[in-house]
Design a protein around this motif. Structure first.
Motif, PDB file in Angstrom:
ATOM      1  N   VAL A 177     -15.477 116.778  57.061  1.00 55.97           N
ATOM      2  CA  VAL A 177     -14.234 117.549  57.021  1.00 55.97           C
ATOM      3  C   VAL A 177     -14.472 118.880  57.734  1.00 55.97           C
ATOM      4  CG1 VAL A 177     -12.617 118.766  55.492  1.00 55.97           C
ATOM      5  CG2 VAL A 177     -13.443 116.475  54.892  1.00 55.97           C
ATOM      6  N   ILE A 178     -13.468 119.374  58.455  1.00 55.24           N
ATOM      7  CA  ILE A 178     -13.556 120.700  59.062  1.00 55.24           C
ATOM      8  C   ILE A 178     -12.890 121.707  58.133  1.00 55.24           C
ATOM      9  CG2 ILE A 178     -12.809 122.176  60.972  1.00 55.24           C
ATOM     10  CD1 ILE A 178     -13.062 119.835  62.831  1.00 55.24           C
ATOM     11  N   PRO A 179     -13.663 122.584  57.481  1.00 57.39           N
ATOM     12  CA  PRO A 179     -13.057 123.625  56.644  1.00 57.39           C
ATOM     13  C   PRO A 179     -12.384 124.691  57.525  1.00 57.39           C
ATOM     14  CG  PRO A 179     -15.378 123.261  56.079  1.00 57.39           C
ATOM     15  CD  PRO A 179     -15.136 122.609  57.400  1.00 57.39           C
ATOM     16  N   ILE A 180     -11.192 125.100  57.138  1.00 57.62           N
ATOM     17  CA  ILE A 180     -10.508 126.201  57.818  1.00 57.62           C
ATOM     18  C   ILE A 180     -10.476 127.364  56.837  1.00 57.62           C
ATOM     19  CG2 ILE A 180      -8.381 126.995  58.901  1.00 57.62           C
ATOM     20  CD1 ILE A 180      -7.831 124.168  59.754  1.00 57.62           C
ATOM     21  N   VAL A 181     -11.151 128.439  57.197  1.00 55.92           N
ATOM     22  CA  VAL A 181     -11.424 129.538  56.274  1.00 55.92           C
ATOM     23  C   VAL A 181     -10.593 130.762  56.632  1.00 55.92           C
ATOM     24  CG1 VAL A 181     -13.253 130.973  55.265  1.00 55.92           C
ATOM     25  CG2 VAL A 181     -13.796 128.680  56.123  1.00 55.92           C
ATOM     26  N   ASN A 182     -10.124 131.448  55.620  1.00 53.48           N
ATOM     27  CA  ASN A 182      -9.483 132.747  55.803  1.00 53.48           C
ATOM     28  C   ASN A 182      -9.732 133.570  54.551  1.00 53.48           C
ATOM     29  OD1 ASN A 182      -8.024 134.876  56.841  1.00 53.48           O
ATOM     30  ND2 ASN A 182      -6.117 133.741  57.114  1.00 53.48           N
ATOM     31  N   GLU A 183      -9.605 134.886  54.692  1.00 56.50           N
ATOM     32  CA  GLU A 183      -9.670 135.729  53.507  1.00 56.50           C
ATOM     33  C   GLU A 183      -8.425 135.498  52.670  1.00 56.50           C
ATOM     34  OE1 GLU A 183     -10.702 140.260  52.079  1.00 56.50           O
ATOM     35  OE2 GLU A 183     -10.337 139.869  54.195  1.00 56.50           O
TER      36      GLU A 183
ATOM     37  N   ILE B 182     -17.059 124.573  61.295  1.00 54.58           N
ATOM     38  CA  ILE B 182     -16.245 125.387  60.387  1.00 54.58           C
ATOM     39  C   ILE B 182     -15.388 126.319  61.238  1.00 54.58           C
ATOM     40  CG2 ILE B 182     -16.263 127.165  58.579  1.00 54.58           C
ATOM     41  CD1 ILE B 182     -18.966 126.055  57.666  1.00 54.58           C
ATOM     42  N   LEU B 183     -14.105 126.380  60.944  1.00 51.00           N
ATOM     43  CA  LEU B 183     -13.184 127.272  61.661  1.00 51.00           C
ATOM     44  C   LEU B 183     -12.772 128.421  60.743  1.00 51.00           C
ATOM     45  CD1 LEU B 183     -11.279 128.026  64.020  1.00 51.00           C
ATOM     46  CD2 LEU B 183      -9.589 126.459  63.013  1.00 51.00           C
ATOM     47  N   VAL B 184     -12.965 129.639  61.200  1.00 48.18           N
ATOM     48  CA  VAL B 184     -12.468 130.821  60.496  1.00 48.18           C
ATOM     49  C   VAL B 184     -11.277 131.319  61.300  1.00 48.18           C
ATOM     50  CG1 VAL B 184     -12.962 133.146  59.666  1.00 48.18           C
ATOM     51  CG2 VAL B 184     -14.752 131.385  59.608  1.00 48.18           C
ATOM     52  N   SER B 185     -10.100 131.230  60.719  1.00 48.35           N
ATOM     53  CA  SER B 185      -8.876 131.499  61.476  1.00 48.35           C
ATOM     54  C   SER B 185      -8.121 132.709  60.964  1.00 48.35           C
ATOM     55  CB  SER B 185      -7.954 130.273  61.435  1.00 48.35           C
ATOM     56  OG  SER B 185      -6.748 130.548  62.117  1.00 48.35           O
ATOM     57  N   SER B 186      -7.840 133.616  61.864  1.00 44.91           N
ATOM     58  CA  SER B 186      -6.906 134.698  61.575  1.00 44.91           C
ATOM     59  C   SER B 186      -5.490 134.162  61.790  1.00 44.91           C
ATOM     60  CB  SER B 186      -7.176 135.886  62.501  1.00 44.91           C
ATOM     61  OG  SER B 186      -8.486 136.366  62.335  1.00 44.91           O
ATOM     62  N   GLY B 187      -4.519 135.048  61.712  1.00 42.52           N
ATOM     63  CA  GLY B 187      -3.159 134.662  62.082  1.00 42.52           C
ATOM     64  C   GLY B 187      -2.138 134.591  60.975  1.00 42.52           C
TER      65      GLY B 187
ATOM     66  N   LEU C 212      -5.338 113.804  65.718  1.00 44.78           N
ATOM     67  CA  LEU C 212      -6.636 113.339  66.208  1.00 44.78           C
ATOM     68  C   LEU C 212      -7.466 112.710  65.089  1.00 44.78           C
ATOM     69  CD1 LEU C 212      -7.560 116.308  68.585  1.00 44.78           C
ATOM     70  CD2 LEU C 212      -6.642 114.059  69.194  1.00 44.78           C
ATOM     71  N   ASN C 213      -6.798 112.422  63.972  1.00 48.01           N
ATOM     72  CA  ASN C 213      -7.417 111.734  62.840  1.00 48.01           C
ATOM     73  C   ASN C 213      -8.619 112.492  62.277  1.00 48.01           C
ATOM     74  OD1 ASN C 213      -7.385 109.555  61.019  1.00 48.01           O
ATOM     75  ND2 ASN C 213      -8.992 108.476  62.149  1.00 48.01           N
ATOM     76  N   GLN C 214      -8.514 113.830  62.275  1.00 45.83           N
ATOM     77  CA  GLN C 214      -9.586 114.660  61.753  1.00 45.83           C
ATOM     78  C   GLN C 214      -9.141 115.347  60.461  1.00 45.83           C
ATOM     79  OE1 GLN C 214     -12.910 115.421  62.536  1.00 45.83           O
ATOM     80  NE2 GLN C 214     -12.695 116.458  60.572  1.00 45.83           N
ATOM     81  N   PRO C 215      -9.785 115.037  59.314  1.00 45.24           N
ATOM     82  CA  PRO C 215      -9.424 115.704  58.066  1.00 45.24           C
ATOM     83  C   PRO C 215      -9.879 117.159  58.057  1.00 45.24           C
ATOM     84  CG  PRO C 215     -11.290 114.243  57.721  1.00 45.24           C
ATOM     85  CD  PRO C 215     -10.812 114.007  59.122  1.00 45.24           C
ATOM     86  N   ILE C 216      -9.070 118.010  57.442  1.00 50.78           N
ATOM     87  CA  ILE C 216      -9.395 119.431  57.321  1.00 50.78           C
ATOM     88  C   ILE C 216      -9.255 119.851  55.868  1.00 50.78           C
ATOM     89  CG2 ILE C 216      -8.680 119.983  59.675  1.00 50.78           C
ATOM     90  CD1 ILE C 216      -6.073 121.125  58.480  1.00 50.78           C
ATOM     91  N   ALA C 217      -9.770 121.037  55.544  1.00 47.85           N
ATOM     92  CA  ALA C 217      -9.626 121.598  54.197  1.00 47.85           C
ATOM     93  C   ALA C 217      -9.382 123.086  54.323  1.00 47.85           C
ATOM     94  CB  ALA C 217     -10.882 121.340  53.368  1.00 47.85           C
ATOM     95  N   GLN C 218      -8.521 123.616  53.493  1.00 49.46           N
ATOM     96  CA  GLN C 218      -8.284 125.050  53.467  1.00 49.46           C
ATOM     97  C   GLN C 218      -9.237 125.696  52.470  1.00 49.46           C
ATOM     98  OE1 GLN C 218      -4.482 126.394  51.929  1.00 49.46           O
ATOM     99  NE2 GLN C 218      -4.523 128.222  53.196  1.00 49.46           N
ATOM    100  N   VAL C 219      -9.951 126.722  52.909  1.00 47.85           N
ATOM    101  CA  VAL C 219     -10.861 127.467  52.037  1.00 47.85           C
ATOM    102  C   VAL C 219     -10.489 128.942  52.125  1.00 47.85           C
ATOM    103  CG1 VAL C 219     -13.248 128.090  51.527  1.00 47.85           C
ATOM    104  CG2 VAL C 219     -12.724 125.814  52.424  1.00 47.85           C
ATOM    105  N   LEU C 220      -9.982 129.497  51.034  1.00 46.88           N
ATOM    106  CA  LEU C 220      -9.611 130.906  50.969  1.00 46.88           C
ATOM    107  C   LEU C 220     -10.666 131.648  50.157  1.00 46.88           C
ATOM    108  CD1 LEU C 220      -5.759 130.606  50.306  1.00 46.88           C
ATOM    109  CD2 LEU C 220      -6.912 131.116  52.465  1.00 46.88           C
TER     110      LEU C 220
ATOM    111  N   TYR D  15      -1.977 123.678  61.863  1.00 47.45           N
ATOM    112  CA  TYR D  15      -3.320 123.114  62.023  1.00 47.45           C
ATOM    113  C   TYR D  15      -3.367 121.668  61.549  1.00 47.45           C
ATOM    114  CZ  TYR D  15      -5.878 127.378  63.321  1.00 47.45           C
ATOM    115  OH  TYR D  15      -6.374 128.476  63.985  1.00 47.45           O
ATOM    116  N   ASP D  16      -2.770 121.397  60.409  1.00 51.92           N
ATOM    117  CA  ASP D  16      -2.812 120.049  59.857  1.00 51.92           C
ATOM    118  C   ASP D  16      -2.131 119.051  60.787  1.00 51.92           C
ATOM    119  OD1 ASP D  16      -3.557 118.318  57.608  1.00 51.92           O
ATOM    120  OD2 ASP D  16      -1.398 118.084  57.324  1.00 51.92           O
ATOM    121  N   ASP D  17      -1.016 119.444  61.378  1.00 51.14           N
ATOM    122  CA  ASP D  17      -0.314 118.549  62.310  1.00 51.14           C
ATOM    123  C   ASP D  17      -1.196 118.217  63.506  1.00 51.14           C
ATOM    124  OD1 ASP D  17       1.920 118.468  60.719  1.00 51.14           O
ATOM    125  OD2 ASP D  17       3.047 119.968  61.859  1.00 51.14           O
TER     126      ASP D  17
END
Length: 383
Positions: free
Chosen positions: A139-145, A56-61, A104-112, A97-99
């Motif tokens: 799937v790798i969830p990408i989390v942010n507030e 799980i990735l928690v990303s600022s920015g 690398l053929n890795q699916p991701i999901a945005q979780v706010l 991130y999606d690009d």
């Protein structure tokens, strides 16, 4: 975990890894994205995922990217402006991130998430189920507030705290906090040449004995300083999660740390961990008031594992409803526990100091014999 000859990695067992990367690592001083860092981060997370770990990735920015997009010279000060800028930056950040992950053929999901998602029990459980399903789907969830809708009173405030809450929620094994220093020091190494590195912290409380100087300021574009990372480590440790503070410019070090190399600063997890419900009470709920207790009630709760009865309450502070979270304090105001109350502040004002059998006579009804049942109460040592 070991490195393979082909550049991949092998693991002895699958683990759940939460990685938080800060704005200072994701962006350059100009506010624009540090593409090389993002590329290395993505490659590293994909390697971990391909090795069988759950990531799980928690990303600022988002705010930093929004500022660059709008040519703003500094981070916004008002909540409404921050929310508007975050809305601009969030889409751009996810596009990047999606690009990279798609290459690398890795699916991701945005979780706010907002704090409300973890405060309300039903939404907390639903959030857990969503993460569990995404991880099962590899799937790798990408989390942010969810900065665009969060209100000030119910904000995480920084992604260090958010990442620790997520790690606790999913029962992670590791929490990595990627930042602009390579580890925790006794003082800020950027301004104090005598700062000493700290490699491992067995107990967060140990930092007081080590006389660590912890600042409370983040970077120009970020919100979290070292203080928020220490708090995140405390939350994670109480949930049984090992936390590592390490250099965000070298995300590839995650693989080395998991393989046993001594990089960054590690915070050992507690050996005895409260169950999921009590972790939710201790770490996710925002206390709405305080109950001051007499010495007998304090002793019964701290050493006897008892519920709180109305007879032990001497004073009430704040306005709250039934099923709210409150802090339980001794006569000096020191928090000794927190829990979920069975009565509102107005009801407690009438029954405090009385025996449980008197509740029905005073109020005309009885919701419960206890004010806070022991199953809904967490001792402060577990907070």
């Amino acid at each position: 975990m070991t490195a393979c000859a082909d550049g991949g990695i092998s693991v002895a067992q699958s683990q759940t890894v939460v990685v938080k990367i800060g704005t200072s690592s994701l962006t350059k001083k100009t506010g624009y994205l540090a593409i090389s860092v993002i590329a290395t981060l993505v490659e590293t997370l994909c390697a971990l995922q391909n090795a069988g770990h759950r990531v799980i990735l928690v990303s600022s920015g988002a705010v930093g990217v929004g500022c660059a997009r709008l040519n703003l010279a500094e981070r916004p000060k008002t909540i409404s402006m921050k929310q508007a800028v975050a809305a601009v930056g969030q889409g751009r950040l996810m596009r990047v991130y999606d690009d990279f992950f798609t290459s690398l053929n890795q699916p991701i999901a945005q979780v706010l998430l907002t704090r409300t998602d973890l405060v309300q029990r039903s939404r907390y459980v639903n959030s857990y189920r969503t993460f569990r399903q995404l991880l099962q789907l590899k799937v790798i969830p990408i989390v942010n507030e969810n900065d665009t809708v969060a209100i000030e009173e119910l904000r995480f405030g920084d992604n260090d705290t958010l990442s620790a809450q997520v790690a606790s929620l999913v029962g992670a094994d590791w929490l990595f906090l990627l930042t602009d220093v390579d580890r925790l020091y006794s003082a800020d190494p950027r301004s104090n040449p005598d700062a000493q590195p700290i490699h491992i912290v067995e107990h967060v409380e140990q930092l007081e004995d080590l006389q660590v100087q912890i600042g409370d300021r983040g970077s120009q574009w970020g919100t979290g300083g070292m203080l928020t990372k220490i708090e995140a480590a405390r939350i994670a440790a109480n949930a049984g999660v090992r936390t590592v503070i390490t250099d965000g410019q070298h995300p590839e070090n995650l693989i080395k740390i998991l393989a046993g190399e001594s990089l960054g600063t590690q915070f050992s997890p507690k050996k005895t961990v409260a169950n999921a419900r009590k972790r939710w009470i201790a770490q996710s709920l925002v206390p709405a008031g305080k109950l001051y207790l007499d010495a007998g009630a304090v002793k019964a709760i701290q050493t006897g594992g008892k519920s709180l009865l109305p007879a032990g309450i001497t004073e009430i502070e704040g306005e709250f409803e039934q099923r709210s979270s409150v802090q339980l304090c001794d006569a000096q105001g020191q928090e000794i526990a927190r829990g979920i109350v069975n009565y509102s502040h107005s009801e407690l004002a009438q029954i405090m100091g009385h025996q449980s059998e008197e509740i029905s006579k005073i109020l005309g009804y009885t919701s419960s014999d206890t004010v806070v049942h022991r199953d809904n109460l967490v001792i402060s040592q577990s907070l």
